[in-house]
Design a protein around this motif. Sequence first.
Motif, mmCIF file in Angstrom:
data_model
loop_
_atom_site.group_PDB
_atom_site.id
_atom_site.type_symbol
_atom_site.label_atom_id
_atom_site.label_comp_id
_atom_site.label_asym_id
_atom_site.label_seq_id
_atom_site.Cartn_x
_atom_site.Cartn_y
_atom_site.Cartn_z
ATOM 1 N N GLU A 69 0.846 -1.194 0.000
ATOM 2 C CA GLU A 69 0.000 0.000 0.000
ATOM 3 C C GLU A 69 0.887 1.251 0.000
ATOM 4 O OE1 GLU A 69 -2.235 3.207 1.305
ATOM 5 O OE2 GLU A 69 -1.000 2.243 2.872
ATOM 6 N N VAL A 70 1.926 1.231 0.821
ATOM 7 C CA VAL A 70 2.856 2.372 0.873
ATOM 8 C C VAL A 70 3.534 2.554 -0.487
ATOM 9 C CG1 VAL A 70 4.978 3.256 1.936
ATOM 10 C CG2 VAL A 70 3.308 2.021 3.333
ATOM 11 N N ILE A 71 4.010 1.440 -1.034
ATOM 12 C CA ILE A 71 4.720 1.500 -2.313
ATOM 13 C C ILE A 71 3.809 2.069 -3.409
ATOM 14 C CG2 ILE A 71 5.727 0.057 -4.137
ATOM 15 C CD1 ILE A 71 6.769 -1.752 -1.789
ATOM 16 N N GLY A 91 3.631 5.249 -6.871
ATOM 17 C CA GLY A 91 2.570 5.595 -7.834
ATOM 18 C C GLY A 91 2.564 7.098 -8.091
ATOM 19 N N ARG A 92 2.771 7.860 -7.013
ATOM 20 C CA ARG A 92 2.791 9.314 -7.156
ATOM 21 C C ARG A 92 3.994 9.737 -8.017
ATOM 22 N NH1 ARG A 92 2.644 11.109 -1.565
ATOM 23 N NH2 ARG A 92 4.894 11.128 -1.742
ATOM 24 N N LEU A 93 5.135 9.060 -7.810
ATOM 25 C CA LEU A 93 6.326 9.380 -8.596
ATOM 26 C C LEU A 93 6.067 9.202 -10.090
ATOM 27 C CD1 LEU A 93 9.227 7.612 -6.640
ATOM 28 C CD2 LEU A 93 8.928 10.059 -7.010
ATOM 29 N N ILE A 94 5.385 8.110 -10.416
ATOM 30 C CA ILE A 94 5.107 7.847 -11.830
ATOM 31 C C ILE A 94 4.243 8.969 -12.408
ATOM 32 C CG2 ILE A 94 3.929 6.261 -13.437
ATOM 33 C CD1 ILE A 94 4.701 3.980 -11.538
ATOM 34 N N GLU A 112 3.935 12.035 -11.325
ATOM 35 C CA GLU A 112 4.688 13.298 -11.405
ATOM 36 C C GLU A 112 5.600 13.321 -12.620
ATOM 37 O OE1 GLU A 112 6.864 13.985 -7.780
ATOM 38 O OE2 GLU A 112 4.980 14.181 -6.651
ATOM 39 N N LYS A 113 6.268 12.190 -12.829
ATOM 40 C CA LYS A 113 7.179 12.083 -13.983
ATOM 41 C C LYS A 113 6.418 12.293 -15.282
ATOM 42 C CE LYS A 113 11.335 11.269 -12.918
ATOM 43 N NZ LYS A 113 12.309 12.261 -13.202
ATOM 44 N N LYS A 114 5.289 11.605 -15.369
ATOM 45 C CA LYS A 114 4.513 11.703 -16.602
ATOM 46 C C LYS A 114 4.115 13.157 -16.856
ATOM 47 C CE LYS A 114 1.511 8.392 -17.791
ATOM 48 N NZ LYS A 114 0.486 7.322 -17.659
ATOM 49 N N ARG A 115 3.763 13.829 -15.742
ATOM 50 C CA ARG A 115 3.351 15.232 -15.884
ATOM 51 C C ARG A 115 4.522 16.083 -16.373
ATOM 52 N NH1 ARG A 115 3.720 18.988 -12.305
ATOM 53 N NH2 ARG A 115 4.142 17.542 -10.594
ATOM 54 N N LYS A 116 5.712 15.846 -15.776
ATOM 55 C CA LYS A 116 6.879 16.645 -16.174
ATOM 56 C C LYS A 116 7.235 16.414 -17.644
ATOM 57 C CE LYS A 116 9.139 17.033 -11.686
ATOM 58 N NZ LYS A 116 10.144 16.418 -10.837
#
Length: 842
Positions: free
Chosen positions: A540-542, A547-550, A552-556
């Motif tokens: 769940e933590v992962i 999940g948030r990192l992915i 954010e990256k996609k947004r950047k």
Amino acid sequence: MSLIAVANEVEKGFNEIPIIDLSHIDDPDPAAKAALVASIRDACINVGFLYVKNHGIPQEVIDGALGAAKDFFSLSEDKKMEIVNTKTPNYKGYNPLFSSSNDPDSDGDMHEGFEFGWEELVPKINDEKRANDGVMAGANIWPDEPVSFREAELTYYHAAVDLGRKLFPLFALALDLPENFFEDKTKNAAALMRVLHYPPQTGPVDGRTVGIGAHTDWECFTILWQEPGIQALQVLNREEQWINAPPIPGTLVINLGDQFARWTNDIFKSTVHRAINRSGVRRYSIPLFFGTDYDVKLEPIPSCVSPDRPPKYEVVTAGVYVKEKLKATYGHYYPRRSPSTHAYFVKEYGRNVYIRGPFPWDQRLFTLDPVTMNHILQHTTVYEKPWPSRRLISNLIGVGMLSAEGQVHKRQRRVALPAFSAQTMRALVPLVFNKATELRNKWTSIIREAGLKEGQSHLINVCSWASRATFDVMGSAGFDYEFNAIQDGDNELLRAYSEMFEVAVSRPQGHLRTTTILYFPTINSIFPDHTMRFIAKCQEVIRRVAGRLIQEKKRKIAEAEASGKSYQAKDLLTLLLKSNSSVDLAPEQRISDEEMLHMINTFMFAGTDTTSLAMTWTLYLLAKYPDVQTRLRTELLSAMPSTPIESLTEDEIQSLYAVIAELPYLDNVIKETLRLIPPVHSSIRVAMQDDMVPTSSPLKRRTADGEIVEEHVKQIHVPKGTFIHVPIEGFQLDKEIWGESAWSFNPDRWNELPAPVQELPGIYSHLLAFSAGPRACIGTRMSTIELKSFLFTLVSNFTFTESETHKIGKANVVLTRPYVAGQENEGSMLPLLVAPYIPSSE
Ligand code: HEM
Ligand SMILES: O=C(O)CCC(=O)C(=O)O
Ligand SMILES: [Fe+2]
């Protein structure tokens, strides 16, 4: 006549072993006693071995000890390993097959055993004997089954010790000493007993694999019971011939050991012997080694020394002597069990062997044939990873590249490959160097805080630091994320990953899972409920953080593209996302966000501990082989720029790394470590259809009348459903391939490899450490960069020395991890003494 004169007169060697009747041992008639003593003296001077009959140990006592021993040895390996002898400081408890080396040149003794020392049958609160017995100190460990085991063995033990106490006066008289000479030297009965089980051995005997390798015993004398009807024991005479010492009904063997040889300046012989069980059935034996008390000095008796016969041995303390021998016999820095088992299989059955697993459907091909292995690793559509081990991994990290098969795997690998190209990997170099420098600084401050004076060193658990460092590298190189593990390790995501991976190697019954997980993967594929709940929490933590990192990256990436630029980060995740959205990729070949998460998990799982273990084992071997360490350091320092690394530009770091990458000795050291201690010990495949597999070595088959015949065939049939063991370590330690020195650490071997090595499949220098074929490791380049950058930084700044008080063992628990003997339950550890390197100190 002096003892020496007597010895000179009668010393004539032997071709047989005398039988001595002890029925007159208590005879008040001096003539009877004198005759007994004379015959003992003759045997001691000439042979060092004798049989005794009428020894007084009741048959029921022997039968009881034998019966309990048989029951004990027929327990499962896992059960016996609960009391493995490396858990105790003095090797009490169970020693598995091939774990001891009585002959240091052998491949390990082909027997398993159980050892214990003095203990009252009814335990006393203050057991003085046990408290005082020095080397034998520390409690025995007993198995909880068979229930009668302790009692049966201790009953025999005390009977044999009583016999031993009666023999000491005879030996004293035989040495012209007062009858009670040994009394004050054997107050604490420093007697160790072993029960031994020798499996039958039918393949060729070559001295390297025998039941118990050629050795002398270490104590004063041994009382040996051997199983009737089975010839195995052999004794070496002066002409270097092996003389059989068969079991003779109603007798025990008594043989002298090194302590007596030292007392007597070799007038009493400590004779070399060995045991090979070629009877075709199991054999049991029970030696009891009777030594003097711990602190007794092994000084030659004056009557055994003369100008013509000067003292032959340095004076040592009896207990210290035995302790050293115990360590040399049982304390290898890594167990030889696995390579010896492989060598044994090859010798007994050839390079292609079918073995039966624990389940009816579980037929396995065990192959050490390079041609066969190459076929299996190349044909990935026929040979898949079996579902149990895939499910184990998928339960933890999802279906990523490591556990996917077929189209799913193909798609993931295609998307991932560009991210692991030589060029993109090189771009990670400055980032890896940053982490290496950070670790160097951390250790420097730890050592400084310890307030060490010059020349002192600090105990550092390099295993844990290497693991933190590789997590940090993977975080930042993998997905532009700072775990900050080198700094404090208190990071939610870091904890989730490390705790979840820990589950994969957890110890279900308080002891280590050995290779079981690889041999019998089903056992571990279903976790108990509470473990599943724990894993779910970590996942769940992962999911939340990664999940948030992915996202954010996609947004950047999208933002950059919207403004007509390209997003320039170097991390794997960015590259994966870019590769995944590449215009030449058909939509059905793209991977989903969910799969992307599983890919990240897979890199964390497959790329961190593997690399940190390679780093850890290299530092360990460098500590173990100081000459190699010094030579490596000299090479590394020759590449050291005059500017501190911290002030180099990225370009300068790149040119520095280009030099480091080409350093020949560093390369040899890394290859040699990965060969000798591959982080991934073995793998497994299953045949999805019937197949004909090429082979380059003969097949051995047992005929109806039990004879072994060799057949020269070009192919073997592998039925659908067959499991195939991939013995990575087995290939890398194969003496027939790598030569006699295959089990030792010798980086120079890489300058000139034996021809058969070239035949080995393997994507990295013929090694299987990273596997071979389409499912080989994708991270080889990345781990090489990490290993070279970290070793460069660490070895040029610190010296590494083994800690005398921490004995390191190696266990295959999914990966090959180090443990401190006796502290296995504390988890994987490798403490080394680390000190800042000061140039003038060498
Ligand atoms: C010294 C370090 C490493 C060693 C010894 C090692 C060893 C291996 C081995 C033996 C395999 C094959 C497993 C099998 O067939 O069961 C493998 C697969 C794999 N490794 Fe590594 N590895 C290392 C570092 C890395 C790194 C740094 C990464 C980075 C991401 C990585 C990612 C992978 C992946 C994704 C696979 C699965 C490949 C596939 O099935 O297509 N490994 N590794
Ligand atoms: O098993 C045997 O017969 C010999 C055992 C032995 O030599 C030993 O344990 O030292
Ligand atoms: Fe022995």
